[in-house]
Design an enzyme around this catalytic site. Structure first.
Site, PDB file in Angstrom:
ATOM      1  CG  LEU A   1       4.816  -3.364  13.289  1.00 26.10           C
ATOM      2  CD1 LEU A   1       5.261  -4.167  14.657  1.00 26.10           C
ATOM      3  CD2 LEU A   1       4.426  -2.156  13.720  1.00 26.10           C
ATOM      4  CG  ASP A   2       8.291   2.006  10.345  1.00 21.19           C
ATOM      5  OD1 ASP A   2       8.319   1.607   9.474  1.00 21.19           O
ATOM      6  OD2 ASP A   2       7.686   3.208  10.698  1.00 21.19           O
ATOM      7  CB  VAL A   3      14.004  -0.791  12.324  1.00 21.52           C
ATOM      8  CG1 VAL A   3      15.014  -1.054  13.215  1.00 21.52           C
ATOM      9  CG2 VAL A   3      14.227  -1.688  11.020  1.00 21.52           C
TER      10      VAL A   3
ATOM     11  CB  ALA B   1       7.382   0.089  15.110  1.00 23.24           C
TER      12      ALA B   1
END
Length: 345
Positions: free
Chosen positions: A38-40, A42
């Site tokens: 997961l992106d930072v 997100a």
């Protein structure tokens, strides 16, 4: 228990790698992996595999996922989310009716071009590293599937819309948001992103951790999920002593379809039921009988005589996961063999 899954909720503001470090510090284990970065910016479900469960990560990465995300219309950022810088604006915001109606255009098979700010590699270098250096990034289009997409809320004042989607592996929500906006003759980027489900893992059952001090090892392990859980909907065979030995040591293993496959229709993680078969002139149709309701369900599988080809199933020995693999003309081909039994023979 040293081989299991953990349903972890990643908070916004830390990377998936940082969360791995936190979990490792709590458990004191090195054999830990997660299914789907997961992106930072997100947040949401990030399943963790511990011990032998790491051998099943690929299956979970392939599972369907659900997200709730909010799109800001009228602007585009270089990263597709609020972490990037604005690179374009457009004085055009869709109406509420348009924001809702556009969803139907995206359901089904869709071609996506992944964002430049992604972990995909270009000539051995992560795309996001090239993007940060403002170098040109060209990524190939990918086919993904949107199973469901609907607008949950539209905020005219703030020019935002919140969507829910269920999608296949490889789907980039930032790209989906940009494509939605373009379809509405606007621009857009993601300002909030939450992953609510990965396969069997749901946010209502997730463990929320921000630091190693928030939970003890015993408390974390008490929330563990057994390794076979993600195999719930995959057919399973029970191996005999000799078959288990052959599989364990990488030898050729044959299953007799007249005998062994009569009871193929079992799903081990659910309450056990007995499978039977209906025989036609060319095939067996596997049947599930639900004792609690008295209903009978025909499984979507026909076993042709002498062929017996199944892409994916798992084998257990004395009730314990032994291997996953495929069948080709009744010969089991192992993809992964597991070391879960202390005294094997």
């Amino acid at each position: 228990m040293s081989n299991y899954w953990l349903n972890i909720y990643k908070p916004r503001g830390i990377s998936s790698a940082q969360l791995v470090s936190i979990v490792k510090k709590i458990l004191g284990k090195t054999k830990i992996g997660h299914a789907g970065t997961l992106d930072v910016e997100a947040e949401g479900i990030l399943p963790f595999a511990v011990g032998e469960a790491t051998k099943l990560i690929r299956l979970l990465i392939d599972a369907r996922k659900t997200y709730i995300f909010t799109v800001k219309f009228g602007m585009q950022t270089n990263s597709g989310d609020c972490a990037g810088k604005v690179i374009a604006t457009k004085d055009c915001v869709p109406s509420q009716e348009e924001a809702y109606a556009v969803c139907s255009k995206f359901i089904g098979s869709v071609t996506q071009i992944p964002p430049a700010f992604s972990a995909l590699k270009v000539n051995g270098v992560r795309a996001y590293k090239l993007a940060r250096e403002e170098k040109k990034v060209e990524l190939k289009p990918r086919n993904i599937t949107i199973y469901d997409l609907k607008c949950l809320n539209f905020d005219e004042k703030n020019a935002t819309a919140t969507y829910y989607t269920e999608c296949s592996k490889g789907t980039y929500i930032r790209t989906l948001a940009e494509d939605l906006a373009l379809s509405l003759q606007s621009l857009g980027f993601v300002i909030e992103l939450r992953r609510t489900q990965v396969g069997i893992f749901k946010e209502e059952n997730a463990i929320r951790i921000k630091s190693p001090d928030e939970i003890t090892k015993n408390a974390l392990e008490a929330k563990s999920i057994k390794i076979e859980a993600i195999l719930d909907d995959i057919l399973v065979l029970d191996a005999t002593d000799s078959q288990a030995q052959q599989i364990k040591y990488g030898q050729k293993c044959l299953f007799n379809y007249e005998k062994d496959f009569r009871h193929l229709a079992k799903f081990a993680y659910r309450e056990e039921f007995k499978g039977n078969t209906e025989r036609s002139t060319t095939a067996y149709t596997l049947v599930r009988e639900d004792a609690s309701t008295g209903l009978t369900y025909k499984l979507p599988l026909e076993v042709e005589f002498g062929k017996m080809s199944i892409d994916l199933l798992w084998v257990r020995y004395k009730g314990t996961l032994l291997a996953i693999g495929s069948l080709n003309k009744s010969c089991f081909n192992s993809l992964r063999v597991f070391n879960l039994t202390q005294d094997f023979f």
